[in-house]
Design a protein around this motif. Sequence first.
Motif, PDB file in Angstrom:
ATOM      1  N   LYS A   1      36.520  39.324  29.909  1.00  0.00           N
ATOM      2  CA  LYS A   1      36.601  40.065  31.165  1.00  0.00           C
ATOM      3  C   LYS A   1      35.688  40.859  30.913  1.00  0.00           C
ATOM      4  CE  LYS A   1      38.828  36.602  34.181  1.00  0.00           C
ATOM      5  NZ  LYS A   1      38.314  36.498  35.118  1.00  0.00           N
TER       6      LYS A   1
ATOM      7  N   GLU B   1      39.151  42.597  42.042  1.00  0.00           N
ATOM      8  CA  GLU B   1      38.176  42.774  40.533  1.00  0.00           C
ATOM      9  C   GLU B   1      36.063  41.904  41.206  1.00  0.00           C
ATOM     10  OE1 GLU B   1      41.655  44.751  39.628  1.00  0.00           O
ATOM     11  OE2 GLU B   1      40.948  42.623  40.204  1.00  0.00           O
ATOM     12  N   ASP B   2      37.278  40.690  41.004  1.00  0.00           N
ATOM     13  CA  ASP B   2      35.846  39.537  41.741  1.00  0.00           C
ATOM     14  C   ASP B   2      35.006  39.999  42.401  1.00  0.00           C
ATOM     15  OD1 ASP B   2      36.537  38.667  39.291  1.00  0.00           O
ATOM     16  OD2 ASP B   2      37.564  36.987  39.858  1.00  0.00           O
TER      17      ASP B   2
ATOM     18  N   ALA C   1      31.028  40.510  42.655  1.00  0.00           N
ATOM     19  CA  ALA C   1      30.317  39.781  43.514  1.00  0.00           C
ATOM     20  C   ALA C   1      28.795  40.871  44.129  1.00  0.00           C
ATOM     21  CB  ALA C   1      31.222  38.863  44.278  1.00  0.00           C
TER      22      ALA C   1
ATOM     23  N   TYR D   1      32.536  34.444  29.947  1.00  0.00           N
ATOM     24  CA  TYR D   1      33.715  35.557  31.106  1.00  0.00           C
ATOM     25  C   TYR D   1      34.718  35.047  31.126  1.00  0.00           C
ATOM     26  CZ  TYR D   1      34.142  37.643  36.262  1.00  0.00           C
ATOM     27  OH  TYR D   1      34.763  37.622  36.915  1.00  0.00           O
ATOM     28  N   ASP D   2      35.242  33.525  31.070  1.00  0.00           N
ATOM     29  CA  ASP D   2      36.766  33.158  31.254  1.00  0.00           C
ATOM     30  C   ASP D   2      37.785  33.448  29.978  1.00  0.00           C
ATOM     31  OD1 ASP D   2      36.332  31.905  33.244  1.00  0.00           O
ATOM     32  OD2 ASP D   2      35.723  29.989  33.052  1.00  0.00           O
TER      33      ASP D   2
ATOM     34  N   GLN E   1      36.291  34.614  43.902  1.00  0.00           N
ATOM     35  CA  GLN E   1      36.951  35.662  44.457  1.00  0.00           C
ATOM     36  C   GLN E   1      38.007  35.743  44.173  1.00  0.00           C
ATOM     37  OE1 GLN E   1      33.653  37.425  47.017  1.00  0.00           O
ATOM     38  NE2 GLN E   1      32.026  36.366  46.146  1.00  0.00           N
TER      39      GLN E   1
ATOM     40  N   TRP F   1      26.887  31.869  39.138  1.00  0.00           N
ATOM     41  CA  TRP F   1      27.559  33.366  38.953  1.00  0.00           C
ATOM     42  C   TRP F   1      28.923  31.914  37.872  1.00  0.00           C
ATOM     43  CZ3 TRP F   1      29.470  36.385  43.407  1.00  0.00           C
ATOM     44  CH2 TRP F   1      27.851  37.069  43.805  1.00  0.00           C
TER      45      TRP F   1
ATOM     46  N   THR G   1      34.121  31.286  37.676  1.00  0.00           N
ATOM     47  CA  THR G   1      35.448  31.416  38.661  1.00  0.00           C
ATOM     48  C   THR G   1      35.629  33.228  38.708  1.00  0.00           C
ATOM     49  OG1 THR G   1      36.993  31.423  36.188  1.00  0.00           O
ATOM     50  CG2 THR G   1      37.825  33.387  37.526  1.00  0.00           C
ATOM     51  N   LEU G   2      34.125  33.650  39.047  1.00  0.00           N
ATOM     52  CA  LEU G   2      33.906  34.812  39.598  1.00  0.00           C
ATOM     53  C   LEU G   2      33.303  33.717  41.358  1.00  0.00           C
ATOM     54  CD1 LEU G   2      33.247  37.689  39.998  1.00  0.00           C
ATOM     55  CD2 LEU G   2      30.393  36.708  39.021  1.00  0.00           C
ATOM     56  N   GLN G   3      33.297  32.572  41.081  1.00  0.00           N
ATOM     57  CA  GLN G   3      32.661  32.019  42.694  1.00  0.00           C
ATOM     58  C   GLN G   3      33.606  32.148  43.437  1.00  0.00           C
ATOM     59  OE1 GLN G   3      29.626  28.851  43.056  1.00  0.00           O
ATOM     60  NE2 GLN G   3      29.041  29.521  40.584  1.00  0.00           N
TER      61      GLN G   3
ATOM     62  N   THR H   1      40.405  37.755  43.007  1.00  0.00           N
ATOM     63  CA  THR H   1      40.651  38.894  42.687  1.00  0.00           C
ATOM     64  C   THR H   1      39.999  39.906  43.572  1.00  0.00           C
ATOM     65  OG1 THR H   1      39.918  39.407  40.723  1.00  0.00           O
ATOM     66  CG2 THR H   1      41.706  37.974  40.312  1.00  0.00           C
TER      67      THR H   1
END
Length: 441
Positions: A275, A108-109, A113, A271-272, A104, A97, A100-102, A106
Amino acid sequence: MVSSSKGGGLVPITRAFLSSYYDKHHFPPVSDDVSRISQQLHNLSNNLRNTSLPLPQGERLLLKEVESQPPHKIDENMWKNREQIEEIIFLLESSHWPITLQKQSTPEDVELARLLRKLKAKFEGILKIVESFQSKSSENVFNTVMTYMPQDFRGALIRKQRERSERNKKAAVDALVNSGGSIRERYALLWHQQMERRRQLAQLGSAAGVYKTVVKYLVGVPQVLLDFVRQINDDQGPMEEQRHRYGPPMYALTKMVLNIRLFLSLSWWRYDDVKLQKQQISLLEEAVDAYTSELERFLSFIAEVFANSPFFVTAEEAGAIEANKNDYREESIPAGTTYEVSLEVESVNSYIAWDFSIAQGKISMDIGFSIEYTNPMGQKTLILPYRRYNSDQGNFCTVMAGNYKLIWDNSFSTFFRKALRYKVDCIPPVVEPEEEETETI
């Protein structure tokens, strides 16, 4: 299963025989959601790559594949789907991933996930189904062929040779993986190995090269088997009928899985900067649900069709089918035009039946089809609404006498003519004979 002692009087399946066999196994078209969602994902991918940043090499290759026509052969499409499923599972691994998503960081993240793990499980499930289908199909073909081989030490030798050959092929794949080969490279090797198996079969059938010795050694191998393995992979041989009937749904699913992977890959790349929105995430989930369910439905259907399809038929049966195949007519419909068949029906409760298909080239083809009724006053009523098909079978019972028109519409096409193969019947109502009155004495 027919034993080798009964090889006499048999001939390999012909395209006409497969056409007759497949007439009894009509696959309902894949859901309209497949093409709709594929196009929506493609549009989102176009938006993601609309940037001054050049696409990475992997994404450029993937985009080229998405915008090309799927492979013509059904089994090559199967390998292509399996490859893309593995690529998507790779992207859905948490370690792959976006950083930023890794984290998590927020809510939303965290929710995204959770969904990604759910989607990964769906792809892992469908991957097992594809692998099982391919394995069983391969074993079914080999075991059927072996039924016609001499049932002594020579047959045992062939099995040992196959086992050794398959071990060598697996070792080559393992070596590629251990040296850091990509999923793409691994599947290129797997397809090359598949084509090598076909080449060996073709050589056996024609008794060319080193296989002359093998054929001489295998005294007792029926000629019908050699004929079968020689012609089975001809471009216009029996398998072309299989591609003609069942290729279109497979092509649509190949397109869809490529679009899913492209969208995911570009989403991770941007992704960055961009969104994922809720509606995009919902579309991704809808796409995965539609793809996995439709592919599983197709594989379940096709596995049964292939398992029950014979390799050989009697010469008499093949001849009868060849004689009857002329019941179908063929018509070439130019781009921008329609073709009509008009039926004058004199009696209510008649049956109008049709069966048609569009010949498939390297480009997936479909055609509009509808049925309208015109009464004696000239008033028209739509009986079957317009819809586009690759093929269709159907019938209905008339409730009015008059003119019924079956319309094949290629007016939406700008460039491509359509090769229509069709059969239309109007069957009058069955009238029960009146019972004769008995004389009274």
